[in-house]
Design an enzyme around this catalytic site. Structure first.
Site: not given
Ligand code: A3P
Length: 299
Positions: A50, A111
């Site tokens: 997230g 990270h």
């Molecule tokens: P999913 O693949 O389960 O949908 P990161 O940003 O660390 O790469 O994580 C990506 C994950 O966060 C993805 O999960 C993405 O859809 C989700 N994500 C992105 N924006 C978000 C938001 N505004 N609220 C909740 N989840 C979000």
């Protein structure tokens, strides 16, 4: 040590964690050259927990006085990764970075595991926000991300093979559980410096968590802000629906090549149920219990 694949890339183990060789260049340069300052804020995550969301939330939170008009907000025209860059990625192939156009306080993300952070992070008075997500959803999100982003990797390993590697700790910035545990213990030891936040809590009670976050970062919401809906405004601006539908997040790529839209998939809790078998869920839950429960952490 090296290990074939997440997925087609070779991963290298450095300070106990796995990196691609490209990433590792950035990690080493960042450890050597980055100078943290008092007041800096770091968002720390494992991939796919997230980060994009919290980058947006933290940027909006910390800069709410500078950008009071939601119709003119930088998040409408800039991707969250451009506003809050991943430090070690920025350092790939570079020794010096220019941070002069950063808003204050400076916001970075990383990270990196706790023990791999540049020394100056520990020595300065900066604050760390660690966002953690349950490993099943993190794994499934990572699986989709790598398959979608890197055509060369498609078909390089089945979901089952990749799952086994993840469980053995072989994944980008893995072992996942060691990464989480480092920051969990750190947050217990240095609660003024490290704030531990769960993706699931942020989804379930976003206002409560946003308030806690604002207090930790030393910029609590005033009564007037509470009354006039500033919290709701930030959460609405940074919602999955809003961010994923913005033109700036639908097109374009990060400098490292990933498509902006690949960072938005479903944004839900429990999506992994659709992809993992009962045995896989049981295995992952068992590892989580063995590794984390004795430290009082449930994911
Ligand atoms: P999913 O693949 O389960 O949908 P990161 O940003 O660390 O790469 O994580 C990506 C994950 O966060 C993805 O999960 C993405 O859809 C989700 N994500 C992105 N924006 C978000 C938001 N505004 N609220 C909740 N989840 C979000």
């Amino acid at each position: 040590p090296t290990e074939k694949g997440w997925v087609a890339n070779h991963l290298h183990q450095y300070q106990g964690f796995w990196h691609t060789s490209r990433q590792l260049q950035g990690v080493l340069a960042c450890q050597k050259h980055f100078q943290a300052q008092d007041g800096d804020i770091f968002l720390v995550t494992t991939p796919k927990s997230g980060s994009t969301w919290l980058k947006a939330v933290m940027f909006a939170l910390v800069n709410r006085v500078s950008f009071p008009d939601p119709k003119q907000h930088p998040l409408l025209t800039d991707n969250p990764h451009a506003l809050v860059p991943f430090l070690e990625m920025e350092y790939i192939g570079k020794e010096h970075l220019d941070f002069t156009n950063f808003t204050f306080p400076r916001l970075f993300s990383t990270h990196l595991p706790l023990l791999s952070l540049p020394k100056s992070v520990e020595d300065s008075g900066c604050k760390l926000v660690y966002l953690c997500r349950n490993p099943k959803d993190t794994f499934v999100s990572l699986w989709h991300f790598t398959n979608r982003l890197r055509p060369a990797d498609r078909g390089a390993g089945s979901l089952e093979e990749t799952f086994d590697k993840f469980c053995r700790g072989v994944s980008l910035y893995g072992p996942f559980w060691d990464h989480v545990l480092g920051y969990w213990k750190g947050s217990l030891e240095w609660p003024q410096r490290i704030f531990f936040l769960k993706y699931e809590d942020m989804k379930n009670e976003p206002k409560v968590q946003l308030r806690r976050l604002s207090e930790f970062l030393g910029c609590p919401f005033s009564l007037e802000e509470e009354r006039s809906g500033v919290l709701d405004g930030i959460l609405e601006l940074c919602s999955f629906e809003n961010l994923s539908n913005l033109e700036v997040n639908k097109i374009g790529r990060l400098p490292s090549g990933e498509e902006h839209q690949a960072f938005f998939r479903r944004g839900e809790v429990g999506d992994s149920k659709k992809y993992l078998t009962a045995e896989m869920k049981e295995k992952m839950d068992m590892i989580t219990e063995q590794k984390l429960h004795c430290y009082g952490l449930k994911l």
